[in-house]
Design a protein around this motif. Structure first.
Motif, PDB file in Angstrom:
ATOM      1  N   ASP A   5       0.804  -1.223   0.000  1.00  0.00           N
ATOM      2  CA  ASP A   5       0.000   0.000   0.000  1.00  0.00           C
ATOM      3  C   ASP A   5       0.840   1.278   0.000  1.00  0.00           C
ATOM      4  O   ASP A   5       0.397   2.328   0.445  1.00  0.00           O
ATOM      5  N   VAL A   6       2.041   1.185  -0.503  1.00  0.00           N
ATOM      6  CA  VAL A   6       2.880   2.379  -0.633  1.00  0.00           C
ATOM      7  C   VAL A   6       2.575   2.966  -2.007  1.00  0.00           C
ATOM      8  O   VAL A   6       2.851   2.353  -3.027  1.00  0.00           O
ATOM      9  N   LEU A   7       1.956   4.122  -2.004  1.00  0.00           N
ATOM     10  CA  LEU A   7       1.547   4.787  -3.236  1.00  0.00           C
ATOM     11  C   LEU A   7       0.685   3.885  -4.131  1.00  0.00           C
ATOM     12  O   LEU A   7       0.729   3.950  -5.348  1.00  0.00           O
ATOM     13  N   ARG A   8      -0.077   3.038  -3.517  1.00  0.00           N
ATOM     14  CA  ARG A   8      -0.894   2.047  -4.231  1.00  0.00           C
ATOM     15  C   ARG A   8      -1.754   2.690  -5.313  1.00  0.00           C
ATOM     16  O   ARG A   8      -1.728   2.263  -6.469  1.00  0.00           O
ATOM     17  N   GLU A   9      -2.491   3.676  -4.935  1.00  0.00           N
ATOM     18  CA  GLU A   9      -3.409   4.313  -5.886  1.00  0.00           C
ATOM     19  C   GLU A   9      -2.633   4.945  -7.052  1.00  0.00           C
ATOM     20  O   GLU A   9      -3.032   4.828  -8.217  1.00  0.00           O
ATOM     21  N   PHE A  10      -1.551   5.592  -6.739  1.00  0.00           N
ATOM     22  CA  PHE A  10      -0.715   6.230  -7.772  1.00  0.00           C
ATOM     23  C   PHE A  10      -0.237   5.184  -8.790  1.00  0.00           C
ATOM     24  O   PHE A  10      -0.353   5.368  -9.995  1.00  0.00           O
ATOM     25  N   PHE A  11       0.323   4.080  -8.278  1.00  0.00           N
ATOM     26  CA  PHE A  11       0.841   3.052  -9.173  1.00  0.00           C
ATOM     27  C   PHE A  11      -0.264   2.368  -9.973  1.00  0.00           C
ATOM     28  O   PHE A  11      -0.070   2.022 -11.137  1.00  0.00           O
ATOM     29  N   LEU A  12      -1.418   2.176  -9.361  1.00  0.00           N
ATOM     30  CA  LEU A  12      -2.515   1.538 -10.084  1.00  0.00           C
ATOM     31  C   LEU A  12      -3.059   2.441 -11.184  1.00  0.00           C
ATOM     32  O   LEU A  12      -3.347   1.972 -12.289  1.00  0.00           O
ATOM     33  N   THR A  13      -3.203   3.710 -10.898  1.00  0.00           N
ATOM     34  CA  THR A  13      -3.762   4.615 -11.910  1.00  0.00           C
ATOM     35  C   THR A  13      -2.742   4.976 -12.993  1.00  0.00           C
ATOM     36  O   THR A  13      -3.126   5.314 -14.106  1.00  0.00           O
ATOM     37  N   GLU A  19       5.659   1.906 -15.657  1.00  0.00           N
ATOM     38  CA  GLU A  19       6.405   0.855 -16.354  1.00  0.00           C
ATOM     39  C   GLU A  19       7.326   1.461 -17.417  1.00  0.00           C
ATOM     40  O   GLU A  19       8.485   1.062 -17.551  1.00  0.00           O
ATOM     41  N   LYS A  20       6.826   2.429 -18.171  1.00  0.00           N
ATOM     42  CA  LYS A  20       7.639   3.080 -19.199  1.00  0.00           C
ATOM     43  C   LYS A  20       8.851   3.777 -18.578  1.00  0.00           C
ATOM     44  O   LYS A  20       9.957   3.700 -19.100  1.00  0.00           O
ATOM     45  N   VAL A  21       8.614   4.466 -17.470  1.00  0.00           N
ATOM     46  CA  VAL A  21       9.702   5.184 -16.812  1.00  0.00           C
ATOM     47  C   VAL A  21      10.763   4.216 -16.300  1.00  0.00           C
ATOM     48  O   VAL A  21      11.958   4.434 -16.460  1.00  0.00           O
ATOM     49  N   THR A  22      10.320   3.113 -15.693  1.00  0.00           N
ATOM     50  CA  THR A  22      11.310   2.150 -15.188  1.00  0.00           C
ATOM     51  C   THR A  22      12.071   1.506 -16.343  1.00  0.00           C
ATOM     52  O   THR A  22      13.266   1.269 -16.243  1.00  0.00           O
TER      53      THR A  22
END
Length: 80
Positions: A5-13, A19-22
Protein backbone atom coordinates in the motif's frame (compact mmCIF):
# COMPACT_ATOMS: atom_id res chain seq x y z
CA UNK A 1 4.74 -1.09 -3.49
CA UNK A 2 1.18 -2.03 -4.43
CA UNK A 3 1.20 -5.02 -2.07
CA UNK A 4 2.44 -2.83 0.81
CA UNK A 5 0.00 0.00 0.00
CA UNK A 6 2.88 2.38 -0.63
CA UNK A 7 1.55 4.79 -3.24
CA UNK A 8 -0.89 2.05 -4.23
CA UNK A 9 -3.41 4.31 -5.89
CA UNK A 10 -0.71 6.23 -7.77
CA UNK A 11 0.84 3.05 -9.17
CA UNK A 12 -2.52 1.54 -10.08
CA UNK A 13 -3.76 4.62 -11.91
CA UNK A 14 -0.45 5.27 -13.63
CA UNK A 15 0.77 1.72 -14.12
CA UNK A 16 1.66 2.14 -17.82
CA UNK A 17 3.48 5.40 -17.18
CA UNK A 18 5.45 3.91 -14.28
CA UNK A 19 6.40 0.85 -16.35
CA UNK A 20 7.64 3.08 -19.20
CA UNK A 21 9.70 5.18 -16.81
CA UNK A 22 11.31 2.15 -15.19
CA UNK A 23 12.09 0.72 -18.62
CA UNK A 24 13.51 4.05 -19.71
CA UNK A 25 15.73 4.15 -16.61
CA UNK A 26 16.95 0.65 -17.32
CA UNK A 27 17.58 1.53 -20.94
CA UNK A 28 19.39 4.74 -19.95
CA UNK A 29 21.55 2.91 -17.39
CA UNK A 30 22.32 0.15 -19.87
CA UNK A 31 23.16 2.72 -22.53
CA UNK A 32 25.46 4.55 -20.14
CA UNK A 33 27.17 1.28 -19.22
CA UNK A 34 27.85 0.54 -22.88
CA UNK A 35 29.06 4.08 -23.51
CA UNK A 36 31.55 3.76 -20.63
CA UNK A 37 32.68 0.34 -21.88
CA UNK A 38 33.17 1.65 -25.40
CA UNK A 39 35.09 4.66 -24.10
CA UNK A 40 37.40 2.36 -22.11
CA UNK A 41 37.99 0.21 -25.18
CA UNK A 42 38.69 3.28 -27.32
CA UNK A 43 41.10 4.58 -24.69
CA UNK A 44 42.85 1.22 -24.61
CA UNK A 45 43.17 1.22 -28.40
CA UNK A 46 44.48 4.80 -28.39
CA UNK A 47 47.04 3.75 -25.80
CA UNK A 48 48.08 0.81 -27.98
CA UNK A 49 48.42 3.12 -31.00
CA UNK A 50 50.55 5.52 -28.96
CA UNK A 51 52.66 2.58 -27.80
CA UNK A 52 53.24 1.55 -31.41
CA UNK A 53 54.15 5.11 -32.37
CA UNK A 54 56.59 5.30 -29.46
CA UNK A 55 58.08 1.93 -30.38
CA UNK A 56 58.52 3.03 -33.99
CA UNK A 57 60.08 6.30 -32.82
CA UNK A 58 62.51 4.42 -30.60
CA UNK A 59 63.40 2.03 -33.43
CA UNK A 60 64.21 4.97 -35.70
CA UNK A 61 66.34 6.58 -32.98
CA UNK A 62 68.23 3.31 -32.47
CA UNK A 63 68.86 3.01 -36.21
CA UNK A 64 70.07 6.61 -36.37
CA UNK A 65 72.38 6.00 -33.41
CA UNK A 66 73.81 2.88 -35.10
CA UNK A 67 74.47 4.84 -38.27
CA UNK A 68 76.20 7.56 -36.27
CA UNK A 69 78.39 4.96 -34.53
CA UNK A 70 79.35 3.49 -37.92
CA UNK A 71 80.18 6.94 -39.24
CA UNK A 72 82.33 7.76 -36.23
CA UNK A 73 84.16 4.40 -36.44
CA UNK A 74 85.03 5.10 -40.07
CA UNK A 75 86.38 8.51 -39.10
CA UNK A 76 88.50 6.96 -36.33
CA UNK A 77 89.83 4.27 -38.69
CA UNK A 78 90.76 6.90 -41.27
CA UNK A 79 92.61 9.01 -38.69
CA UNK A 80 94.17 6.03 -36.89
Amino acid sequence: CIEEDVLREFFLTRRNEVEKVTQLDFTFETREKYIRRDAREEGYEEGRKEERVNTERERKRAEAAEEEVKRLRKLLEQKG
